[in-house]
Scaffold this active site. Structure first.
Site, PDB file in Angstrom:
ATOM      1  N   HIS B 132       1.049  -1.327  -0.051  1.00  0.00           N
ATOM      2  CA  HIS B 132       0.034   0.102   0.037  1.00  0.00           C
ATOM      3  C   HIS B 132       0.903   1.148   0.090  1.00  0.00           C
ATOM      4  CE1 HIS B 132      -3.725   2.198   1.101  1.00  0.00           C
ATOM      5  NE2 HIS B 132      -2.857   3.034   1.823  1.00  0.00           N
ATOM      6  N   GLU B 133       1.888   1.216   0.767  1.00  0.00           N
ATOM      7  CA  GLU B 133       2.745   2.466   0.868  1.00  0.00           C
ATOM      8  C   GLU B 133       3.547   2.590  -0.177  1.00  0.00           C
ATOM      9  OE1 GLU B 133       1.817   4.647   2.961  1.00  0.00           O
ATOM     10  OE2 GLU B 133       0.793   3.592   4.344  1.00  0.00           O
ATOM     11  N   HIS B 136       1.596   4.294  -2.993  1.00  0.00           N
ATOM     12  CA  HIS B 136       1.816   5.837  -2.870  1.00  0.00           C
ATOM     13  C   HIS B 136       2.799   6.381  -3.583  1.00  0.00           C
ATOM     14  CE1 HIS B 136      -2.157   6.130  -0.702  1.00  0.00           C
ATOM     15  NE2 HIS B 136      -1.777   5.856   0.333  1.00  0.00           N
ATOM     16  N   CYS B 148      -9.054  -3.805  -3.183  1.00  0.00           N
ATOM     17  CA  CYS B 148      -7.616  -3.537  -3.879  1.00  0.00           C
ATOM     18  C   CYS B 148      -7.139  -3.003  -2.507  1.00  0.00           C
ATOM     19  CB  CYS B 148      -7.906  -2.217  -4.697  1.00  0.00           C
ATOM     20  SG  CYS B 148      -6.637  -1.476  -5.224  1.00  0.00           S
ATOM     21  N   CYS B 167      -6.321  -3.458  -7.851  1.00  0.00           N
ATOM     22  CA  CYS B 167      -7.292  -3.719  -8.647  1.00  0.00           C
ATOM     23  C   CYS B 167      -6.736  -3.348 -10.320  1.00  0.00           C
ATOM     24  CB  CYS B 167      -8.678  -2.952  -8.284  1.00  0.00           C
ATOM     25  SG  CYS B 167      -8.424  -1.113  -8.550  1.00  0.00           S
ATOM     26  N   CYS B 170      -5.844   0.462 -10.554  1.00  0.00           N
ATOM     27  CA  CYS B 170      -4.805   0.899 -10.004  1.00  0.00           C
ATOM     28  C   CYS B 170      -3.469   0.265 -10.870  1.00  0.00           C
ATOM     29  CB  CYS B 170      -4.674   0.440  -8.618  1.00  0.00           C
ATOM     30  SG  CYS B 170      -5.910   1.473  -7.570  1.00  0.00           S
TER      31      CYS B 170
END
Lengths: 447, 182
Positions: B132-133, B136, B148, B167, B170
């Site tokens: 996740h990080e 970004h 997602c 997903c 993304c």
């Protein structure tokens, strides 16, 4: 595509600004920061933000004072106040002054996201509401475009073919023929129908007022500009702008208008930021623009820019076949709005309407029917309910002799060629009347 | 600029082999080689006694200044409770479309919530938080798709609800980033 929500963060602590900036930017918002109220207000004068998140305790001007000034600048702004020292008094004061909500630092991450989501939802709903209001108005009025005559069928056919394109349209026609209804019909049948149709009556505004109306203005741009105001071009974004009485605009405005039509960008009066807007332009005029171009009264380049398609709305006297339909429509419209039972019209009255020249076109017919319903007996519209006497001022009579001949002929018909009664009504003696009959070669109908 | 490596730097005292357990999936999601390193920082400088937590903004800036390289995406991984001034806690944060980020394991363990320890769930949460990080830092913003990995997570239960994949939307954004670097 959904619009990206913009957020302005106002806090004197850099770490708070950075944290909020990072947090919101990861959520996909457009974010900007200001370190004090003064800088925030300067920023707000040139840029619009959907949500303003402001600290209450700041050096210099505090958050509550800033909230009042933001509301004075733009009263529908969504401002969320935050503080590390929550007291009931300040919270109540902030809400009284128009804050959307009030939060205490540090927040639970979920609370913050929730708050912004609620504010975003409010913004989306308000925008949808505005769009729907305009949409309802425009679709209602399309029904007013009545007619089955060849001339009107031709207009409807032109509307249908031009609606789906983005081409500029000039609607020409005499006053009262329904040019604005044609504009509404084009908009309502175009792919822009879910966005606003914004009308501007150019003839009703002075040059400076029209400029401010079309382009909008910044607060303080002139005396009385107490709020920032969006212009009609900005309001018509994704929709249509209807410029009525386009022939009345000044040479200076013609230049400005041409520039905006070419670039689809403009600057508000007193502002310095260029604003882009995607609009379609429809104009209307009762004057002959081509002749105005030849005489140098209307810019040729602007004329060609606007006159991609020309729709000419015929005067009512050229579509007499539509009069019964229109009469029926207006009777229904006004009886319903006055909450009266539906009435009919006497054949003689309808015949006289069909013979009338209607210099004021459909608007005149509509007013006539409305008046007849008000003054009539509530059952049938008869000849006496119609103010058709004004036909004597029909502009087709150029000389006084023509006018006199027509009037005497009418009064003779009214009194069934009774010479004494006619002479009495005309306040002349019988000999004079005979002389006039002889002079104008007047004869009873059918002889 | 094409990203050459993803660098995971463990800082503080925790089992380094935890990162090796997630390495393969991280490589697979980003299609970029992943390297694991150990880093040393005096965390007392970032400790806030009033909150009994560590300042995530300062730590992120430190990771960016000390460990990050332009051609890499660098993620500092801690086992301390992170905060930012406005929020009570965070699991991690990153510079959007930047070269670095941070993540913490502190709130990912079951035992933190009085529940029986579960190594499998713990590793699964670490994997999702790291991806996740890093997402970004590759320019991806939070996603509304509930499964997602870029879905925003406030609580560990939220992390458990999503999976560790991107997903399609993304994934397409990520491909665009890999092609254009933006």
């Amino acid at each position: 595509m959904a619009k990206k929500i913009s957020i302005l963060i106002v806090d004197d602590e850099e770490s708070v600004r950075d944290s909020l900036f990072n947090w919101f930017i990861e959520d996909g918002y457009h974010v900007e920061c200001a370190e004090d109220a003064r800088k925030a207000l300067t920023l707000l004068e040139s840029e619009e933000f959907d949500i303003i998140l402001a600290d209450i305790k700041m050096p210099g001007m505090d958050g509550l004072e800033m909230l009042k000034r933001i509301k004075a600048l733009r009263k529908d702004s969504i401002v969320i106040m935050m503080t590390a020292f929550a007291t009931v008094d300040t919270a109540v004061q902030a809400l009284k002054d128009g804050a959307f909500d009030y939060v205490t630092k540090p927040f639970d991450p979920d609370d913050l996201s929730h708050l912004i989501r609620n504010a975003s939802k409010q913004i989306t709903l308000s925008e949808e509401n505005e769009i729907l209001k305009v949409k309802v108005i425009s679709l209602e009025n399309v029904e007013d475009l009545i007619g089955s005559s060849e001339a009107m069928k031709n207009v409807l056919h032109q509307i249908e073919s031009v609606a789906q394109s983005n081409a500029s349209v000039i609607i020409t026609g005499e006053s009262g023929t329904g040019k604005e209804l044609v504009a509404r019909a084009i908009h309502a049948n175009s792919s822009r129908k879910f966005f606003p149709l914004v009308s501007v009556h150019c003839g009703a505004l002075s040059e400076s007022l029209l400029e401010s109306e079309l382009f909008g203005h910044e607060k303080g741009a002139f005396t009385g500009a107490v709020y920032n105001r969006k212009g009609r071009f900005e309001m018509a974004d994704s929709g249509t702008i209807f410029l009525d009485e386009i022939a009345t605009i000044s040479q200076k405005m013609q230049v400005e208008l041409l520039r905006v039509l070419e670039s689809k960008k403009f600057v508000r009066v007193g502002g310095n930021k260029e604003i882009a807007s995607d609009f379609r332009v429809i104009c209307a005029t009762n004057r002959d623009l081509k002749t105005m171009v030849e005489k140098g009264l209307f810019r040729e380049d602007l004329f060609y820019r606007l006159n991609v398609v020309n729709i000419n709305v015929p005067p009512l006297r050229e579509r007499i076949d539509d009069i019964p339909l229109l009469v029926e429509y207006f009777i229904k419209k006004y009886c319903t709005s006055m909450n009266r039972p539906l009435i009919t019209i006497e054949p003689a009255a309808l015949k006289r309407l069909e013979e009338f020249s209607f210099p004021g076109n459909i608007r005149e017919l509509e007013n006539m029917i409305e008046r007849a319903i008000v003054v009539g007996n509530g059952k049938k519209i008869s000849l006496k309910d119609l103010p058709l006497g004004r036909e004597v001022v029909n502009p087709t009579f150029e000389s006084l002799d023509d006018l006199e001949k027509h009037h005497i002929s009418q009064i003779l018909s009214k009194y069934d060629w009774n010479i004494s009664a006619t002479a009495k009504a005309l306040k002349i003696d019988r000999v004079t009347l005979y002389n006039k009959i002889k002079k104008y070669d007047l004869k009873p109908a059918g002889k | 600029m094409k990203v050459e490596n993803i660098v995971l730097i463990s800082i503080g005292y925790f089992e380094t082999n935890l990162l090796e357990k997630v390495l393969h999936e991280v490589e697979h999601e980003f299609m970029v080689p992943v390297r694991i390193k150990e880093g040393h920082l005096d965390l007392s400088e970032y400790y806030n006694p009033a909150r009994n937590q560590y300042d995530a903004n300062k730590l992120l800036k430190e990771i960016d200044a000390t460990f990050a390289l332009d051609q890499d995406k660098t993620l500092g991984i801690f086992d301390v409770d992170l905060f930012i001034p406005i929020l009570t806690y965070i699991f991690g944060q990153a510079f959007l479309n930047g070269r670095s980020g941070i993540a913490s394991l502190y709130r990912l363990r079951n035992e933190r919530y009085g529940i029986k320890s579960d190594e499998k769930i713990f590793v699964d949460r670490i994997r999702k938080e790291i991806i996740h990080e890093l997402g970004h830092s590759f320019g991806l913003i939070h996603c509304s798709n509930p499964t997602c990995v870029m879905r925003s997570s406030t609580y560990v239960e939220d992390i458990d609800q999503k999976n560790h994949h991107f997903c399609n939307t993304c994934k397409a954004e990520l491909m665009k980033h890999e092609t254009t670097g933006k």
